[in-house]
Design a protein around this motif. Structure first.
Motif, PDB file in Angstrom:
ATOM      1  N   GLY A  58       0.793  -1.228   0.000  1.00  0.00           N
ATOM      2  CA  GLY A  58       0.000   0.000   0.000  1.00  0.00           C
ATOM      3  C   GLY A  58       0.823   1.274   0.000  1.00  0.00           C
ATOM      4  N   ILE A  59       2.081   1.176  -0.372  1.00  0.00           N
ATOM      5  CA  ILE A  59       2.974   2.336  -0.400  1.00  0.00           C
ATOM      6  C   ILE A  59       3.234   2.719  -1.853  1.00  0.00           C
ATOM      7  CG2 ILE A  59       5.277   3.193   0.201  1.00  0.00           C
ATOM      8  CD1 ILE A  59       5.282   1.014   2.446  1.00  0.00           C
ATOM      9  N   THR A  60       3.087   4.006  -2.152  1.00  0.00           N
ATOM     10  CA  THR A  60       3.363   4.510  -3.492  1.00  0.00           C
ATOM     11  C   THR A  60       4.790   5.028  -3.541  1.00  0.00           C
ATOM     12  OG1 THR A  60       1.063   5.158  -3.790  1.00  0.00           O
ATOM     13  CG2 THR A  60       2.676   6.187  -5.259  1.00  0.00           C
ATOM     14  N   ALA A  61       5.556   4.551  -4.497  1.00  0.00           N
ATOM     15  CA  ALA A  61       6.918   5.047  -4.703  1.00  0.00           C
ATOM     16  C   ALA A  61       6.947   5.760  -6.049  1.00  0.00           C
ATOM     17  CB  ALA A  61       7.923   3.907  -4.681  1.00  0.00           C
ATOM     18  N   ASN A  62       7.127   7.068  -6.006  1.00  0.00           N
ATOM     19  CA  ASN A  62       7.238   7.849  -7.231  1.00  0.00           C
ATOM     20  C   ASN A  62       8.683   7.830  -7.692  1.00  0.00           C
ATOM     21  OD1 ASN A  62       4.522   8.558  -7.294  1.00  0.00           O
ATOM     22  ND2 ASN A  62       4.858  10.364  -6.016  1.00  0.00           N
ATOM     23  N   LEU A  63       8.923   7.214  -8.851  1.00  0.00           N
ATOM     24  CA  LEU A  63      10.277   7.102  -9.380  1.00  0.00           C
ATOM     25  C   LEU A  63      10.681   8.420 -10.020  1.00  0.00           C
ATOM     26  CD1 LEU A  63      10.093   3.550 -11.004  1.00  0.00           C
ATOM     27  CD2 LEU A  63      10.551   4.187  -8.623  1.00  0.00           C
ATOM     28  N   GLN A  64      11.831   8.921  -9.618  1.00  0.00           N
ATOM     29  CA  GLN A  64      12.341  10.174 -10.157  1.00  0.00           C
ATOM     30  C   GLN A  64      13.721   9.929 -10.753  1.00  0.00           C
ATOM     31  OE1 GLN A  64      12.415  13.416  -7.352  1.00  0.00           O
ATOM     32  NE2 GLN A  64      13.300  14.837  -8.819  1.00  0.00           N
ATOM     33  N   LYS A  65      13.779   9.846 -12.095  1.00  0.00           N
ATOM     34  CA  LYS A  65      15.053   9.652 -12.777  1.00  0.00           C
ATOM     35  C   LYS A  65      15.774  10.987 -12.889  1.00  0.00           C
ATOM     36  CE  LYS A  65      13.650   5.855 -15.769  1.00  0.00           C
ATOM     37  NZ  LYS A  65      13.609   5.370 -17.158  1.00  0.00           N
ATOM     38  N   VAL A  66      17.002  10.983 -12.426  1.00  0.00           N
ATOM     39  CA  VAL A  66      17.809  12.201 -12.502  1.00  0.00           C
ATOM     40  C   VAL A  66      19.219  11.836 -12.969  1.00  0.00           C
ATOM     41  CG1 VAL A  66      16.487  13.437 -10.727  1.00  0.00           C
ATOM     42  CG2 VAL A  66      18.457  12.065 -10.060  1.00  0.00           C
ATOM     43  N   ASP A  67      19.925  12.818 -13.491  1.00  0.00           N
ATOM     44  CA  ASP A  67      21.320  12.640 -13.886  1.00  0.00           C
ATOM     45  C   ASP A  67      22.109  12.161 -12.663  1.00  0.00           C
ATOM     46  OD1 ASP A  67      24.197  14.201 -13.999  1.00  0.00           O
ATOM     47  OD2 ASP A  67      23.542  13.433 -15.952  1.00  0.00           O
ATOM     48  N   PRO A  68      23.060  11.232 -12.865  1.00  0.00           N
ATOM     49  CA  PRO A  68      23.803  10.703 -11.706  1.00  0.00           C
ATOM     50  C   PRO A  68      24.440  11.770 -10.808  1.00  0.00           C
ATOM     51  CG  PRO A  68      24.222   9.345 -13.616  1.00  0.00           C
ATOM     52  CD  PRO A  68      23.414  10.528 -14.101  1.00  0.00           C
ATOM     53  N   SER A  69      24.965  12.836 -11.388  1.00  0.00           N
ATOM     54  CA  SER A  69      25.558  13.884 -10.544  1.00  0.00           C
ATOM     55  C   SER A  69      24.480  14.594  -9.732  1.00  0.00           C
ATOM     56  CB  SER A  69      26.340  14.888 -11.395  1.00  0.00           C
ATOM     57  OG  SER A  69      25.468  15.555 -12.296  1.00  0.00           O
ATOM     58  N   GLN A  70      23.299  14.785 -10.323  1.00  0.00           N
ATOM     59  CA  GLN A  70      22.187  15.394  -9.595  1.00  0.00           C
ATOM     60  C   GLN A  70      21.691  14.448  -8.498  1.00  0.00           C
ATOM     61  OE1 GLN A  70      18.737  16.249 -11.998  1.00  0.00           O
ATOM     62  NE2 GLN A  70      17.706  17.370 -10.368  1.00  0.00           N
ATOM     63  N   GLU A  71      21.643  13.152  -8.799  1.00  0.00           N
ATOM     64  CA  GLU A  71      21.215  12.172  -7.809  1.00  0.00           C
ATOM     65  C   GLU A  71      22.146  12.207  -6.603  1.00  0.00           C
ATOM     66  OE1 GLU A  71      21.335   7.957  -6.080  1.00  0.00           O
ATOM     67  OE2 GLU A  71      22.886   8.978  -7.205  1.00  0.00           O
ATOM     68  N   TRP A  72      23.443  12.312  -6.849  1.00  0.00           N
ATOM     69  CA  TRP A  72      24.417  12.373  -5.764  1.00  0.00           C
ATOM     70  C   TRP A  72      24.187  13.612  -4.907  1.00  0.00           C
ATOM     71  CZ3 TRP A  72      27.243   8.957  -3.490  1.00  0.00           C
ATOM     72  CH2 TRP A  72      28.302   9.338  -2.672  1.00  0.00           C
TER      73      TRP A  72
END
Length: 187
Positions: A58-72
């Motif tokens: 029952g948990i929603t996980a919104n996937l957010q793809k970002v550039d690896p440097s931005q993710e870091w």
């Protein structure tokens, strides 16, 4: 691994128990921001699997793809709820991981923001302990304490895989991933 505690708790996938725990905590309609390194196929596949498993609870996980440097940068800033990352030791001694992941150092415990002062204190004491038996018990206690807090969840172990042509001799890699090329020859 040195001082590995084999009886660490295993957390089986149990979406019904998760639903009960969320309900008991008064949580409903939980939505989490899940950071993904864009272009990292393994990270993207893992995210889809975890997203599907969370949905069963029952948990929603919104996937957010970002550039690896931005993710870091986002993980450093704590601008996420879920992120999958990797860990590899550079040395065989467990102090490296415990200091980096449990010791409240400047990286916010590998960007998890985990904090437990009793764990932090034991990390510092274990680093200085010279008696091997006492030190082993300290690292076992650290594993128990951090796993009880669920400081992070280990998803899988990915061994090093190397391929070489038949005409390459004496290529060696240690368990930490270091190459030894001094004696490597191409015939």
């Amino acid at each position: 691994a040195l001082y590995y505690y084999a009886d660490n708790p295993q957390r089986p996938y149990d979406p019904e128990k998760a639903k009960q725990m969320l309900s008991a905590a008064g949580v409903s309609n939980l939505t989490l921001k899940y950071l993904i390194r864009a272009g990292d196929e393994v990270d993207e596949q893992t995210a889809v699997l975890v997203q599907q498993q969370l949905a069963q609870a029952g948990i929603t996980a919104n996937l957010q793809k970002v550039d690896p440097s931005q993710e870091w940068d986002m993980t450093i800033a704590g601008d996420y709820d879920i992120s999958v990352n990797y860990w590899t030791n550079d040395i065989l001694d467990p102090d490296q991981k415990t200091t980096f992941v449990l010791g409240h150092d400047s990286n916010n415990n590998y960007m998890t923001n985990y904090k437990n002062d009793a764990v932090k204190d034991l990390v510092a004491k274990a680093r200085l302990e010279l008696d091997p038996k006492k030190r082993e018990q300290m690292y076992i206690d650290l594993q128990k304490m951090a796993k009880d807090d669920v400081n992070w969840i280990d998803l899988y172990y990915s061994p090093y895989i190397n391929v070489a042509r038949k005409n390459i001799d004496n290529f060696h890699q240690n368990p930490l991933g270091r190459f030894f090329l001094e004696d490597t020859v191409k015939n």
